[in-house]
Write an enzyme that holds these catalytic residues in place. Sequence first.
Site, PDB file in Angstrom:
ATOM      1  N   LYS A 113       4.527  -4.553  -9.661  1.00 12.19           N
ATOM      2  CA  LYS A 113       5.456  -4.887  -8.576  1.00 12.19           C
ATOM      3  C   LYS A 113       6.887  -4.921  -9.066  1.00 12.19           C
ATOM      4  O   LYS A 113       7.807  -4.615  -8.309  1.00 12.19           O
ATOM      5  CB  LYS A 113       5.068  -6.220  -7.913  1.00 12.19           C
ATOM      6  CG  LYS A 113       3.734  -6.132  -7.186  1.00 12.19           C
ATOM      7  CD  LYS A 113       3.780  -6.505  -5.724  1.00 12.19           C
ATOM      8  CE  LYS A 113       2.567  -5.924  -5.024  1.00 12.19           C
ATOM      9  NZ  LYS A 113       1.959  -6.720  -3.992  1.00 12.19           N
ATOM     10  N   LYS A 195      -5.551   2.931  -5.901  1.00 17.65           N
ATOM     11  CA  LYS A 195      -6.160   1.942  -5.010  1.00 17.65           C
ATOM     12  C   LYS A 195      -5.681   2.148  -3.569  1.00 17.65           C
ATOM     13  O   LYS A 195      -4.507   2.443  -3.355  1.00 17.65           O
ATOM     14  CB  LYS A 195      -5.725   0.552  -5.499  1.00 17.65           C
ATOM     15  CG  LYS A 195      -6.349  -0.603  -4.767  1.00 17.65           C
ATOM     16  CD  LYS A 195      -5.745  -1.934  -5.219  1.00 17.65           C
ATOM     17  CE  LYS A 195      -4.612  -2.361  -4.310  1.00 17.65           C
ATOM     18  NZ  LYS A 195      -4.335  -3.796  -4.307  1.00 17.65           N
ATOM     19  N   LYS A 198      -2.643  -1.699   1.306  1.00 20.05           N
ATOM     20  CA  LYS A 198      -2.288  -1.974   2.699  1.00 20.05           C
ATOM     21  C   LYS A 198      -0.832  -1.693   3.007  1.00 20.05           C
ATOM     22  O   LYS A 198      -0.452  -1.636   4.158  1.00 20.05           O
ATOM     23  CB  LYS A 198      -2.668  -3.391   3.100  1.00 20.05           C
ATOM     24  CG  LYS A 198      -2.154  -4.462   2.210  1.00 20.05           C
ATOM     25  CD  LYS A 198      -3.201  -5.566   2.177  1.00 20.05           C
ATOM     26  CE  LYS A 198      -2.839  -6.681   3.094  1.00 20.05           C
ATOM     27  NZ  LYS A 198      -1.645  -7.345   2.594  1.00 20.05           N
TER      28      LYS A 198
HETATM   29  P1  ATP Z   1      -0.840  -4.387  -1.561  1.00 23.82           P
HETATM   30  O1  ATP Z   1      -1.470  -3.141  -2.051  1.00 23.82           O
HETATM   31  O2  ATP Z   1       0.105  -4.200  -0.440  1.00 23.82           O
HETATM   32  O3  ATP Z   1      -0.312  -5.252  -2.656  1.00 23.82           O
HETATM   33  P2  ATP Z   1      -3.531  -5.158  -1.099  1.00 23.82           P
HETATM   34  O4  ATP Z   1      -4.082  -4.012  -0.352  1.00 23.82           O
HETATM   35  O5  ATP Z   1      -3.899  -5.320  -2.527  1.00 23.82           O
HETATM   36  O6  ATP Z   1      -1.974  -5.251  -0.897  1.00 23.82           O
HETATM   37  P3  ATP Z   1      -3.968  -7.955  -0.754  1.00 23.82           P
HETATM   38  O7  ATP Z   1      -3.485  -8.868   0.315  1.00 23.82           O
HETATM   39  O8  ATP Z   1      -3.232  -8.027  -2.027  1.00 23.82           O
HETATM   40  O9  ATP Z   1      -3.960  -6.457  -0.306  1.00 23.82           O
HETATM   41  O10 ATP Z   1      -5.522  -8.134  -0.990  1.00 23.82           O
HETATM   42  C1  ATP Z   1      -6.407  -8.731  -0.088  1.00 23.82           C
HETATM   43  C2  ATP Z   1      -7.822  -8.668  -0.611  1.00 23.82           C
HETATM   44  O11 ATP Z   1      -8.338  -7.341  -0.519  1.00 23.82           O
HETATM   45  C3  ATP Z   1      -7.963  -9.043  -2.083  1.00 23.82           C
HETATM   46  O12 ATP Z   1      -9.170  -9.731  -2.253  1.00 23.82           O
HETATM   47  C4  ATP Z   1      -8.017  -7.726  -2.784  1.00 23.82           C
HETATM   48  O13 ATP Z   1      -8.681  -7.786  -4.015  1.00 23.82           O
HETATM   49  C5  ATP Z   1      -8.795  -6.883  -1.786  1.00 23.82           C
HETATM   50  N1  ATP Z   1      -8.440  -5.470  -1.893  1.00 23.82           N
HETATM   51  C6  ATP Z   1      -7.211  -4.947  -1.739  1.00 23.82           C
HETATM   52  N2  ATP Z   1      -7.221  -3.619  -1.867  1.00 23.82           N
HETATM   53  C7  ATP Z   1      -8.509  -3.286  -2.106  1.00 23.82           C
HETATM   54  C8  ATP Z   1      -9.164  -2.041  -2.341  1.00 23.82           C
HETATM   55  N3  ATP Z   1      -8.504  -0.897  -2.339  1.00 23.82           N
HETATM   56  N4  ATP Z   1     -10.498  -2.044  -2.555  1.00 23.82           N
HETATM   57  C9  ATP Z   1     -11.190  -3.216  -2.553  1.00 23.82           C
HETATM   58  N5  ATP Z   1     -10.624  -4.412  -2.347  1.00 23.82           N
HETATM   59  C10 ATP Z   1      -9.302  -4.465  -2.126  1.00 23.82           C
END
Ligand code: ATP
Length: 332
Positions: A113, A195, A198
Amino acid sequence: MNKPVVYSGIQPTGIITIGNYIGAITNWLKLSDEYDCIYGIADLHALTVRQVPAEYRQRAMSFFAQYLACGLDPRKNVLYFQSHVHEHAELSWILNCFTYIGEMQRMTQFKDKSQKHQDNINIGLLDYPVLMAADILLYQTSLVPVGADQKQHLEITRDIAIRFNNLYSPTFTVPEAYIPKQGARVFSLQDPTAKMSKSDPDPNAAVSIIEDPDSIMRKFRRAVTDSDSVVRYDPELKPGVSNLMTIMSEMGGMSIEEIEKNYSDKGYAAFKSACAEAVIERLRPVRERYASLTTDKEYLAGIAKEGAVRASAIARRTMSKVKRKVGLVELK
Ligand code: ATP
Ligand code: LTN
């Protein structure tokens, strides 16, 4: 509360993706019966990157409605906003004094980040895992259902809890991460080595859990795969196809072997459509419930209020224990 406690949260940024759903929310639903579950909207965490206030408020509320739309029952689970329970910030400060700067600088997410937001490497970004530790430890949590990317944050949470318990006396339950065997890391539809995120700026990279069926179909049809045409699970050589197989398996309930058997010689086009169908069908009730929930703002506000009251009651207990242990004067 008398069952062991489960705690987890999602930051209200971007969209709730099928990655979040498969990696985290599916397990939240599974654990609801056996545990006392607390699920927060991590709205203090997401302030580490700049948000547009009006949009942010709306998005946080929409995420809250999506929690309910996923099937999380507010009678069985505590559903609330992190910022409504001031003990998170309070415990976070105290835990800061038991955490080393070096530990935070080593965190993969901090490194990523701070690369991405070079103009705004604020203290919050560095301190993020301590706030997360506070979230978890406040509720004497046993289990934290998250995706694989959060493993490191869970380890530091455990370290902080153990450190504090050893310095004083047992104060915090030492939590365990609960990470799915399959689907702990769902990959981007546009880059199967990254990955699914979101907040990915490419709208084709991720699928929202409340997305309309046509759009879901379009994104899966466009998903990046390799140039061969055999549907075979091989994350090393065929990351795109393997990712789609994982998504299909998790969302449609078929095993990877069954998918291989049914689609190995059908070609990518048919396989991608079937995968999209599985996602569309699984999310249909979520989409429908969400549409009706968003029309009832008062109901949502009521649930949030109730959640905050229930969460606060537990948080207060841990907080007064912590204050006593570190030697703060009690307010009589
Ligand atoms: P960003 O990528 O914007 O930082 P994020 O997609 O990682 O956000 P978070 O709010 O950080 O979203 O994560 C919410 C939950 O979803 C956490 O438990 C995280 O481990 C899980 N998660 C996020 N992305 C994935 C993914 N691609 N596959 C499986 N689990 C995920
Ligand atoms: N940092 C987490 C979101 C989060 C969380 C938590 C997860 C905030 N507080 C407590 C589990 C427990 C993330 O997924 N990025």
